[in-house]
Scaffold this motif. Structure first.
Motif, short mmCIF file in Angstrom:
data_model
loop_
_atom_site.label_atom_id
_atom_site.label_comp_id
_atom_site.label_asym_id
_atom_site.label_seq_id
_atom_site.Cartn_x
_atom_site.Cartn_y
_atom_site.Cartn_z
N HIS A 104 -7.37 -10.07 9.47
CA HIS A 104 -7.79 -9.02 10.41
C HIS A 104 -7.31 -7.80 10.19
CE1 HIS A 104 -10.82 -11.43 12.77
NE2 HIS A 104 -9.94 -12.37 12.95
N GLU A 105 -5.83 -8.09 9.82
CA GLU A 105 -4.97 -6.83 9.60
C GLU A 105 -5.83 -6.20 8.26
OE1 GLU A 105 -0.76 -6.98 9.31
OE2 GLU A 105 -0.87 -8.55 10.86
N GLU A 107 -8.74 -6.13 7.18
CA GLU A 107 -9.99 -5.34 7.65
C GLU A 107 -9.78 -3.93 8.24
OE1 GLU A 107 -11.41 -8.35 10.65
OE2 GLU A 107 -12.38 -9.78 9.16
N SER A 108 -8.66 -3.79 9.00
CA SER A 108 -8.41 -2.60 9.57
C SER A 108 -8.01 -1.56 8.44
CB SER A 108 -7.35 -2.59 10.84
OG SER A 108 -6.10 -3.20 10.18
N VAL A 109 -7.09 -2.09 7.61
CA VAL A 109 -6.59 -1.34 6.50
C VAL A 109 -7.78 -1.14 5.48
CG1 VAL A 109 -5.06 -1.12 4.46
CG2 VAL A 109 -4.41 -2.32 6.67
N TYR A 110 -8.68 -1.84 5.18
CA TYR A 110 -9.97 -1.61 4.50
C TYR A 110 -10.61 -0.30 4.83
CZ TYR A 110 -14.55 -2.28 2.31
OH TYR A 110 -15.80 -2.05 1.49
N LEU A 111 -10.64 -0.30 6.09
CA LEU A 111 -11.36 1.10 6.54
C LEU A 111 -10.46 2.55 6.13
CD1 LEU A 111 -12.33 -0.12 10.33
CD2 LEU A 111 -13.63 0.09 8.33
N LEU A 112 -9.38 2.20 5.81
CA LEU A 112 -8.60 3.48 5.55
C LEU A 112 -8.81 3.66 3.72
CD1 LEU A 112 -4.92 2.78 7.05
CD2 LEU A 112 -6.99 4.42 7.85
N LYS A 124 0.76 0.29 4.29
CA LYS A 124 0.10 -0.86 4.87
C LYS A 124 -0.33 -1.99 4.12
CE LYS A 124 -1.63 1.61 8.93
NZ LYS A 124 -1.85 1.09 10.06
#
Length: 172
Positions: A104-105, A107-112, A124
């Protein structure tokens, strides 16, 4: 798709596979404990009630079969006491949850990662890699790893393994 996105998706795929593999391994140990416990109970009950059957006229049953059943129960009980499948099940379950948190972490970094120049991206990625490296690893049976890999591949969400590494041309 840029290289950072491909790298993060590759990490996510690997972690997703490990998450499922540990869940499958946990379920295996939980089922094993259940069946060992049920088998021990049934065999012990059978031996305990044989005194109620005096009509058993075969001496080999009382001399060989009942002691063999008692021996099997002792082995099953020792297995549960020393191998501790319930503890192994819980350990794999918790490790699967830790992999899920890391996924899940990612996934959020993937957006960056859409912007490879994002100032926090490398930091990150390093933090995630550190958390992944810090996890205690446990052996997962190969059949559960393959099952997990097939399940994750069935999602058709991830690129080919190691797709973030460019192909090299071989010079003759």
């Amino acid at each position: 798709m840029n290289r950072s996105e491909l790298l993060l998706l590759d990490w996510m795929r690997k972690i997703h596979q490990l998450e499922y593999a540990h869940c499958y391994q946990s379920l295996f140990y939980a089922k094993l404990e259940k069946w060992v416990g049920i088998s021990s109970f049934v065999l012990t009950t059978t031996v305990a009630f044989t005194y109620r059957f005096p009509f058993i006229s075969y001496p080999w049953v009382k001399e060989w079969i009942l002691p063999l059943i008692a021996f099997i129960v002792a082995i099953l009980s020792a297995y549960q006491a020393f191998i501790k499948p319930s503890e192994k099940s819980e350990t794999h379950r918790k490790l699967g949850l830790q992999y899920e948190k890391i996924r899940h972490e990612i996934e959020s970094v993937y957006l960056l990662a859409k912007d490879e120049e994002h100032p926090e991206l490398e930091t990150k990625k390093t933090v995630i890699k550190g958390k992944w490296d810090a996890l205690d690893t446990l052996y997962v049976n190969e059949c559960y790893f393959k099952k997990a890999k097939d399940k994750v591949n069935s999602f058709k969400k991830y690129p080919k393994e190691l797709d973030f590494i460019p192909d090299r041309k071989v010079i003759d």
